[in-house]
Design a protein around this motif. Sequence first.
Motif, short mmCIF file in Angstrom:
data_model
loop_
_atom_site.label_atom_id
_atom_site.label_comp_id
_atom_site.label_asym_id
_atom_site.label_seq_id
_atom_site.Cartn_x
_atom_site.Cartn_y
_atom_site.Cartn_z
N GLU A 227 42.79 45.16 48.90
CA GLU A 227 43.35 44.07 48.10
C GLU A 227 42.24 43.15 47.60
O GLU A 227 42.27 42.70 46.45
CB GLU A 227 44.36 43.27 48.94
N THR A 228 41.26 42.90 48.47
CA THR A 228 40.12 42.09 48.06
C THR A 228 39.35 42.79 46.94
O THR A 228 38.95 42.17 45.96
CB THR A 228 39.18 41.83 49.25
N GLU B 271 35.64 31.59 48.34
CA GLU B 271 36.63 31.89 49.38
C GLU B 271 36.58 33.36 49.79
O GLU B 271 36.67 33.69 50.97
CB GLU B 271 38.05 31.55 48.88
N ILE B 272 36.42 34.25 48.81
CA ILE B 272 36.37 35.69 49.10
C ILE B 272 35.08 36.05 49.82
O ILE B 272 35.10 36.78 50.82
CB ILE B 272 36.50 36.50 47.79
N LEU C 98 30.88 43.40 48.25
CA LEU C 98 31.90 43.34 47.20
C LEU C 98 32.12 44.73 46.59
O LEU C 98 33.27 45.14 46.34
CB LEU C 98 31.49 42.34 46.12
N ASP C 99 31.03 45.45 46.36
CA ASP C 99 31.14 46.82 45.82
C ASP C 99 31.89 47.74 46.79
O ASP C 99 32.67 48.60 46.36
CB ASP C 99 29.74 47.39 45.53
N GLU C 100 31.64 47.56 48.10
CA GLU C 100 32.32 48.37 49.09
C GLU C 100 33.83 48.12 49.09
O GLU C 100 34.63 49.03 49.27
CB GLU C 100 31.74 48.08 50.48
N GLU C 101 34.21 46.86 48.88
CA GLU C 101 35.64 46.52 48.81
C GLU C 101 36.29 47.18 47.60
O GLU C 101 37.43 47.67 47.68
CB GLU C 101 35.82 45.00 48.76
N ILE C 102 35.57 47.19 46.49
CA ILE C 102 36.10 47.84 45.28
C ILE C 102 36.27 49.34 45.52
O ILE C 102 37.29 49.93 45.18
CB ILE C 102 35.16 47.59 44.08
N LYS D 17 40.46 44.92 44.75
CA LYS D 17 41.22 44.87 43.49
C LYS D 17 41.01 43.52 42.79
O LYS D 17 40.86 43.45 41.56
CB LYS D 17 42.70 45.10 43.76
N LYS D 18 41.02 42.44 43.58
CA LYS D 18 40.81 41.11 43.01
C LYS D 18 39.41 41.00 42.42
O LYS D 18 39.21 40.46 41.32
CB LYS D 18 41.00 40.04 44.08
N VAL D 19 38.42 41.51 43.17
CA VAL D 19 37.02 41.44 42.72
C VAL D 19 36.83 42.26 41.44
O VAL D 19 36.17 41.82 40.50
CB VAL D 19 36.07 41.94 43.83
N LYS D 20 37.42 43.45 41.42
CA LYS D 20 37.31 44.31 40.23
C LYS D 20 37.89 43.63 39.00
O LYS D 20 37.30 43.67 37.91
CB LYS D 20 38.03 45.63 40.48
#
Length: 389
Positions: free
Chosen positions: A238-239, A256-257, A229-233, A241-244
């Motif tokens: 887009e993932t 789901e994510i 999740l940190d890597e996606e941020i 941004k949603k997580v952040k």
Amino acid sequence: MLNIALFGPPGAGKGTQSEFLLKQYNLFYISTGDILRKELAEETKLGLEAKSIIAKGGLVSDEIIVQIIEKTIKNNPDANGFLFDGFPRTFVQAYILEGLMIKLGTALDLLISVEVPQEESVKRLLLRGETSGRMDDNEEVIRNRLREYDEKTLPVLNFYKERGNYVSVNGLQSIKKVTTDIKKRINEVLRGKYLNIVLFGYPGSGRGSLGRAIAEKYKLEFISTGTMLDEEIEKGSETGKKVKELYENGRLVPDEIVIRLIEKKIEQSKNAKGFIFKGYPRTLVQSYILDGILKKHNSFINKIIEIDVDTLELIRRLDQRSKTAQRMPYDSSTEKIVKRLQEHKDKTLPVINKYKEVHDVAVIDGMASFDEVFNRISKVIESGFKTLD
């Protein structure tokens, strides 16, 4: 989990081979002959029903077999895998076994058929009858049993041939050579089999550093949902941004994510020997999700490991970590640390208890140096999945 069925006509020597292989692969032995004789000796209801059938050289009914095997499996929930000797004997029983394996969240990895000509089987069983005193070791009954085998059991081979997990071994060879051939086949399966580990432990138990070290040693892919999740941020995806946004609003990341990230990681890790999961599953719902993800990729959880560390030691470690670059948001105060530990207890311990119903959860003493704990975990892994040269 490693599940094997050892197959062959009466007198093929399945019992001898099974006894040896159990010690090498840490499996639980299910021999229909042995468990039936146990029921007979104890004069249980099932034993008495089976007695008359055996005396006539017939096969015990599926209803009796299923009840005895289910009873045996339920009494051994911590088994690392099963070695079936004398089951399945019929096409119908092949489906029964498949159903039992699905119930365990696993599958039959290999059916090994030890092949012996009929006259050799008769010869061996008559010799056994001279010393065993068994009522079914006379020529009339033996030939009846072999006829039953030809008519009902051989079609099972086609069932497993279609699934691609059937191999044959020449049973006329010496015992040692038969054993060597069987080990070779099993080791081929193990070499191509994923090793999937779930690493549990309270925050501060060392899951992250130990998990990465174990992954490197055994060529596993380390999967940490928090890291992904940190890597996606960091990538600004887009993932991410949603997580952040979820983090900033104090909300949990929906399953789901996380599911999409785990599946993507698995699909991208084609050369991995397996996976080690840290921080997932955290809830009962996530435990079912992980089972489903692995099943989709024709894989299963092989080992559950829990690192046990005293609560006061956990608090001390987390307090020390708060003063380093590796600090986590909940490390900032004793109150937050205690809250995080309580959260783990409330949500994750039920997951561990759920796994204990179908897995051997290895509890590792984490109150030692990194190297000592690392070696303890390594021994647990290797004791369950060792192979022979």
